[in-house]
Enzyme design. Structure first.
Site, PDB file in Angstrom:
ATOM      1  CE  LYS A 171      53.254  63.466  67.684  1.00 49.18           C
ATOM      2  NZ  LYS A 171      54.451  64.522  67.455  1.00 49.18           N
ATOM      3  CG  HIS A 266      57.162  66.141  75.094  1.00 49.28           C
ATOM      4  ND1 HIS A 266      57.446  67.587  75.825  1.00 49.28           N
ATOM      5  CD2 HIS A 266      56.337  66.430  74.357  1.00 49.28           C
ATOM      6  CE1 HIS A 266      56.928  68.263  75.052  1.00 49.28           C
ATOM      7  NE2 HIS A 266      56.259  67.794  74.121  1.00 49.28           N
TER       8      HIS A 266
END
Length: 294
Positions: A171, A266
């Site tokens: 991401k 993350h």
């Protein structure tokens, strides 16, 4: 909807958000603007909105059957939107300042048990290109924990065979490095042999269809569901369940939480900490089964 278009352009070109994220923001804002229209409020009147108007939308969403999780996600989109408008001096006051979203219970991630994943070694994936590809897809999800979009966009050149790692673009274009096991390397070699017979390009997208086209989301999803159905009765089966399985098995076998965070990509440890709840639930079951006073 010039405010919305300006905001989405900012997210795309300055924040470099993915297409999937942009679509989510667009849908949430369209839904919000439709709600305002039903109350006779035009886009130009955003400057006059207050927290009471936002609360009315929350009530409307809950009445329509939206879960607390869904409502809070939509509110997150709205917070980013109004924060942008405030920064650009398009509004003088942020109507989200006093808004509190509905409380939601923690939902533990679904994962496949270790003994079930061992059965995967005995599963018949079929012969030829499709069989080897399908096995590689399932094992890649389980052994690397990567997201569906990450595997779909993986290139042959993403692998560094000398270091036994794969470079994954996650991401917001954050790159991370994931170790590759000997088992996975052997499976990768088998697949690349079959892939070369189908497509002579030495680079390009790693996972292909049987027509030598780049794999698409539904194909990868179907592959996982088809073969997980052979080893588990878990109601939910998906690439993301294998990502949860990867993280849960690492934690249950003593991996450091920070290391799992890096492997999953993350941005903060709080997102990874949900797996500690999964570990606690497992210990709780064992305790109740084994302790005579439990």
């Amino acid at each position: 909807m010039r405010y919305k278009e300006s905001f989405l352009s900012y997210l795309q070109y300055e924040k470099r958000y993915s297409k999937h994220t942009l679509v989510s923001y667009d849908c949430d804002l369209n839904q919000f603007f439709s709600f305002l229209t039903s109350y006779g409020i035009k886009e130009e009147e955003l400057v006059e909105l207050n927290f009471k108007d936002i609360r009315k939308w929350i009530v409307s969403l809950m009445n329509d059957g939206c879960t607390a999780r869904t409502v809070n996600r939509k509110l997150s989109s709205l917070k980013s939107f109004f924060k942008y408008l405030l920064r650009e001096s398009l509004i003088q006051q942020n109507p989200m300042d006093k808004v509190v979203g509905p409380r939601q219970g923690k939902k533990l991630p679904s994962f496949v048990a270790e003994h079930s994943m061992l059965l995967l070694q005995e599963v018949d994936f079929g012969e030829g290109f499709e069989g080897v590809r399908d096995r590689l897809v399932v094992e890649m999800f389980y052994q690397t924990g990567m997201r569906l979009s990450e595997l779909m966009n993986l290139k042959v050149s993403s692998f560094d065979r000398s270091a036994s790692v794969v470079r994954v673009l996650g991401k917001r274009n954050r790159e991370r490095i994931i170790p590759v096991s000997n088992v996975l390397e052997t499976l990768l070699d088998e697949y690349l042999e079959q892939r070369f017979l189908l497509c002579s390009e030495e680079d390009g997208f790693l996972i292909l269809t049987d027509h030598a086209k780049p794999a698409y989301e539904k194909l990868l999803y179907r592959i996982v569901v088809k073969h997980l159905s052979k080893i588990t009765t878990l109601s939910k089966k998906s690439p993301h369940v294998l990502r949860h399985t990867f993280a849960t098995h690492l934690l249950n076998n003593g991996a450091d939480l920070n290391a799992i965070k890096e492997l999953l990509g993350h941005s903060s440890l709080s997102a990874t900490q949900i797996y500690t709840h999964t570990g606690f639930e497992r210990l709780n079951v064992i305790y109740k089964q084994a302790h005579p006073r439990a």
